[in-house]
Design an enzyme around this catalytic site. Structure first.
Site, PDB file in Angstrom:
ATOM      1  N   CYS A 230       0.787  -1.236   0.000  1.00 21.91           N
ATOM      2  CA  CYS A 230       0.000   0.000   0.000  1.00 21.91           C
ATOM      3  C   CYS A 230       0.820   1.289   0.000  1.00 21.91           C
ATOM      4  O   CYS A 230       1.636   1.528   0.898  1.00 21.91           O
ATOM      5  CB  CYS A 230      -0.958   0.010   1.186  1.00 21.91           C
ATOM      6  SG  CYS A 230      -2.092   1.426   1.103  1.00 21.91           S
TER       7      CYS A 230
ATOM      8  N   CYS B 197     -17.578   4.874  -3.798  1.00 17.39           N
ATOM      9  CA  CYS B 197     -16.883   4.209  -2.702  1.00 17.39           C
ATOM     10  C   CYS B 197     -15.860   5.177  -2.115  1.00 17.39           C
ATOM     11  O   CYS B 197     -14.953   5.634  -2.814  1.00 17.39           O
ATOM     12  CB  CYS B 197     -16.206   2.951  -3.223  1.00 17.39           C
ATOM     13  SG  CYS B 197     -15.280   2.106  -1.931  1.00 17.39           S
TER      14      CYS B 197
ATOM     15  N   CYS C 160     -18.631  -6.076   0.825  1.00 15.03           N
ATOM     16  CA  CYS C 160     -17.758  -6.094  -0.341  1.00 15.03           C
ATOM     17  C   CYS C 160     -16.395  -6.541   0.171  1.00 15.03           C
ATOM     18  O   CYS C 160     -15.788  -5.857   0.989  1.00 15.03           O
ATOM     19  CB  CYS C 160     -17.690  -4.681  -0.936  1.00 15.03           C
ATOM     20  SG  CYS C 160     -16.446  -4.498  -2.216  1.00 15.03           S
TER      21      CYS C 160
ATOM     22  N   ARG D 219     -15.903  -7.865  -9.129  1.00 16.92           N
ATOM     23  CA  ARG D 219     -15.390  -6.597  -9.676  1.00 16.92           C
ATOM     24  C   ARG D 219     -13.966  -6.743 -10.195  1.00 16.92           C
ATOM     25  O   ARG D 219     -13.056  -7.122  -9.458  1.00 16.92           O
ATOM     26  CB  ARG D 219     -15.458  -5.495  -8.614  1.00 16.92           C
ATOM     27  CG  ARG D 219     -15.088  -4.124  -9.165  1.00 16.92           C
ATOM     28  CD  ARG D 219     -15.361  -2.995  -8.176  1.00 16.92           C
ATOM     29  NE  ARG D 219     -16.736  -3.011  -7.735  1.00 16.92           N
ATOM     30  CZ  ARG D 219     -17.114  -3.200  -6.480  1.00 16.92           C
ATOM     31  NH1 ARG D 219     -16.225  -3.371  -5.540  1.00 16.92           N
ATOM     32  NH2 ARG D 219     -18.386  -3.211  -6.155  1.00 16.92           N
TER      33      ARG D 219
HETATM   34  N1  SAM Z   1      -7.566   1.441   5.064  1.00 17.45           N
HETATM   35  C1  SAM Z   1      -8.678   0.673   4.706  1.00 17.45           C
HETATM   36  C2  SAM Z   1      -8.399  -0.812   4.656  1.00 17.45           C
HETATM   37  O1  SAM Z   1      -7.246  -1.200   4.553  1.00 17.45           O
HETATM   38  O2  SAM Z   1      -9.351  -1.581   4.691  1.00 17.45           O
HETATM   39  C3  SAM Z   1      -9.325   1.107   3.393  1.00 17.45           C
HETATM   40  C4  SAM Z   1      -8.469   1.536   2.237  1.00 17.45           C
HETATM   41  S1  SAM Z   1      -7.384   0.292   1.530  1.00 17.45           S
HETATM   42  C5  SAM Z   1      -6.391   1.266   0.461  1.00 17.45           C
HETATM   43  C6  SAM Z   1      -8.486  -0.646   0.484  1.00 17.45           C
HETATM   44  C7  SAM Z   1      -7.943  -1.792  -0.318  1.00 17.45           C
HETATM   45  O3  SAM Z   1      -7.181  -1.318  -1.422  1.00 17.45           O
HETATM   46  C8  SAM Z   1      -6.959  -2.731   0.363  1.00 17.45           C
HETATM   47  O4  SAM Z   1      -7.591  -3.662   1.183  1.00 17.45           O
HETATM   48  C9  SAM Z   1      -6.319  -3.420  -0.817  1.00 17.45           C
HETATM   49  O5  SAM Z   1      -7.044  -4.581  -1.162  1.00 17.45           O
HETATM   50  C10 SAM Z   1      -6.447  -2.394  -1.953  1.00 17.45           C
HETATM   51  N2  SAM Z   1      -5.112  -1.892  -2.364  1.00 17.45           N
HETATM   52  C11 SAM Z   1      -4.325  -1.014  -1.712  1.00 17.45           C
HETATM   53  N3  SAM Z   1      -3.176  -0.800  -2.375  1.00 17.45           N
HETATM   54  C12 SAM Z   1      -3.237  -1.567  -3.496  1.00 17.45           C
HETATM   55  C13 SAM Z   1      -2.337  -1.787  -4.579  1.00 17.45           C
HETATM   56  N4  SAM Z   1      -1.149  -1.185  -4.634  1.00 17.45           N
HETATM   57  N5  SAM Z   1      -2.707  -2.623  -5.560  1.00 17.45           N
HETATM   58  C14 SAM Z   1      -3.935  -3.244  -5.505  1.00 17.45           C
HETATM   59  N6  SAM Z   1      -4.800  -3.071  -4.515  1.00 17.45           N
HETATM   60  C15 SAM Z   1      -4.467  -2.265  -3.506  1.00 17.45           C
HETATM   61  C1  DTB Z   2     -10.717  -2.562  -3.788  1.00 21.31           C
HETATM   62  O1  DTB Z   2     -10.812  -3.788  -3.715  1.00 21.31           O
HETATM   63  N1  DTB Z   2      -9.871  -1.937  -4.576  1.00 21.31           N
HETATM   64  C2  DTB Z   2      -9.977  -0.494  -4.406  1.00 21.31           C
HETATM   65  C3  DTB Z   2     -11.134  -0.373  -3.378  1.00 21.31           C
HETATM   66  N2  DTB Z   2     -11.425  -1.725  -3.060  1.00 21.31           N
HETATM   67  C4  DTB Z   2     -11.007   0.472  -2.201  1.00 21.31           C
HETATM   68  C5  DTB Z   2      -8.706   0.144  -4.068  1.00 21.31           C
HETATM   69  C6  DTB Z   2      -7.592  -0.134  -5.057  1.00 21.31           C
HETATM   70  C7  DTB Z   2      -6.428   0.685  -4.663  1.00 21.31           C
HETATM   71  C8  DTB Z   2      -5.299   0.606  -5.640  1.00 21.31           C
HETATM   72  C9  DTB Z   2      -4.136   1.407  -5.196  1.00 21.31           C
HETATM   73  C10 DTB Z   2      -4.402   2.875  -5.065  1.00 21.31           C
HETATM   74  O2  DTB Z   2      -4.970   3.495  -5.997  1.00 21.31           O
HETATM   75  O3  DTB Z   2      -3.992   3.463  -4.063  1.00 21.31           O
HETATM   76 FE1  SF4 Z   3      -3.268   1.031   3.091  1.00 19.85          FE
HETATM   77 FE2  SF4 Z   3      -5.611   0.417   4.266  1.00 19.85          FE
HETATM   78 FE3  SF4 Z   3      -3.343  -0.903   4.886  1.00 19.85          FE
HETATM   79 FE4  SF4 Z   3      -3.680   1.628   5.634  1.00 19.85          FE
HETATM   80  S1  SF4 Z   3      -4.888  -0.131   6.314  1.00 19.85           S
HETATM   81  S2  SF4 Z   3      -1.829   0.763   4.785  1.00 19.85           S
HETATM   82  S3  SF4 Z   3      -4.753   2.456   3.870  1.00 19.85           S
HETATM   83  S4  SF4 Z   3      -4.429  -0.885   2.924  1.00 19.85           S
END
Ligand code: SAM
Ligand code: DTB
Ligand code: SF4
Length: 330
Positions: free
Chosen positions: A61, A98, A190, A262
């Site tokens: 992330c 979302c 979801c 999705r």
């Molecule tokens: N912080 C919250 C959480 O972790 O549930 C919500 C936001 S988080 C960015 C949502 C989702 O984005 C993560 O669970 C992950 O599946 C997806 N995600 C984050 N970074 C990604 C990446 N570089 N490539 C693909 N999916 C990503």
């Molecule tokens: C999901 O499964 N994919 C989305 C949404 N749920 C929140 C997020 C994808 C994040 C991809 C990396 C980014 O743009 O930061």
């Molecule tokens: Fe990224 Fe969510 Fe993990 Fe925080 S909790 S680092 S926003 S995927």
């Protein structure tokens, strides 16, 4: 109609996953046509309402504070900014918004009060509202539901066995617990994952088993391809091949026939032909709009051209009823 099963075994899922590719796609496409209007694709728009600075260590992330990515940290947006963004997304054809926040968990503070206002205000535009805010208690899930939230996104990301390799600051059980709290508040769930994290095929099958043996299948399952971001520990992971996406989507479609699957992150690297295969394999939702949360996504115009070419149409909001009704489908 296909029977909905919540007792899938890893062995059964593995047989499906490993079946010859065209047989797999044919079977998934057949189930898709029996259970859904296959030409309808749900369009969700993503909005990062609070960006970066997250205390968690999710190794994929870009928003984790501990990694040095080029991300610009942004505090929580205002309710007005969010409402304007929602109107734009609606005008462009999105039926769901979302809202994502880079939080570990929701806290009962003024920021959460603001998110509650955002949910009511987007719901008033007749859009399905989804949030992804990290871990939630049951009462927080209930507050979101009362404000008109439709769905809550909380991904499992990988298998239980592989989880510690990807994230150490929380457990798989934490994740499952939040999903339970979301269910108790009668929100739709979801939940999906990411492929390309360096997981094995067994991990993918194990994650699919966890999802498909929940007492009720998630109403949506996002399948993300890792977007490798410079500065994160997974920055140098090779991109997954489209055939792996197709296998994941088709298997999810077969074992969770009524679920919205999705085709999520990773579309900028896919040709229209690649994506057409994913729709054929049963994907019936995308994230549309130039940006996912922090990384690029194909533009609305490109996506609309693709829909036109493939004969797909955007699904309207609340097709299966509002969450206040007892029996919301997907
Ligand atoms: N912080 C919250 C959480 O972790 O549930 C919500 C936001 S988080 C960015 C949502 C989702 O984005 C993560 O669970 C992950 O599946 C997806 N995600 C984050 N970074 C990604 C990446 N570089 N490539 C693909 N999916 C990503
Ligand atoms: C999901 O499964 N994919 C989305 C949404 N749920 C929140 C997020 C994808 C994040 C991809 C990396 C980014 O743009 O930061
Ligand atoms: Fe990224 Fe969510 Fe993990 Fe925080 S909790 S680092 S926003 S995927």
């Amino acid at each position: 109609m296909t029977e909905i099963r919540t007792n899938w075994t890893k062995e059964e899922i593995a047989v499906i996953y490993h079946s010859p590719l065209l047989d797999l796609v044919y079977r998934a496409a057949t189930i898709h046509r029996e259970n859904k209007d296959y030409s309808e694709v749900q369009i969700s728009s993503l909005l990062s309402i609070k960006t970066g600075g997250c205390p968690e260590d999710c190794s994929y992330c870009p928003q984790a504070a501990r990694y040095h990515t080029d991300l610009e940290v942004q505090a929580l947006m205002s309710v007005e900014q969010v409402t304007d963004a929602a109107k734009n997304a609606k005008n462009a054809g999105a039926s769901r918004l979302c809202m994502g926040a880079a939080w570990r968990e929701v806290r009962d503070n003024r920021d959460f009060d603001k998110v509650i206002e955002m949910v009511s205000s987007v719901n008033a535009l007749d859009m399905e509202v989804c949030c992804t805010l990290g871990m939630l208690t049951e009462s927080q899930a209930q507050r979101l539901a009362d404000a008109g939230l439709y769905a809550y996104n909380h991904n499992l990301d990988t298998s239980e066995e592989d989880y510690k390799r990807i994230i150490t600051t929380r457990t798989y059980d934490d994740r499952l617990n939040t999903i339970d709290n979301v269910r108790k508040a009668k929100l739709t769930v979801c939940s999906g994952g990411i492929i390309g994290l360096g997981e094995s095929v067994e991990d993918r099958i194990s994650m699919l088993k966890t999802l498909s043996t929940m007492s009720k299948h998630p109403e949506s399952v996002p399948v993300n391809a890792l977007v490798p971001v410079k500065g994160t520990p997974l920055a140098d992971q090779p991109r997954v091949s489209v055939w792996e996406m197709v296998r994941m989507i088709a298997t999810a479609r077969i074992i969770m026939p009524k679920t919205v699957v999705r085709l999520s992150a990773g579309r900028t690297e896919m040709s229209m032909t690649d994506q057409a295969f994913c729709f054929m394999a049963g994907a019936n939702s995308i994230f549309a709009g130039d940006k996912l949360l922090t990384t690029p996504n194909p533009s609305f115009n490109e996506d609309m051209q693709m829909f036109e070419l493939l004969g797909l149409k955007p699904r309207e909001a609340f097709k299966n009823g509002r969450p206040s009704k007892e029996s919301v489908a997907v």
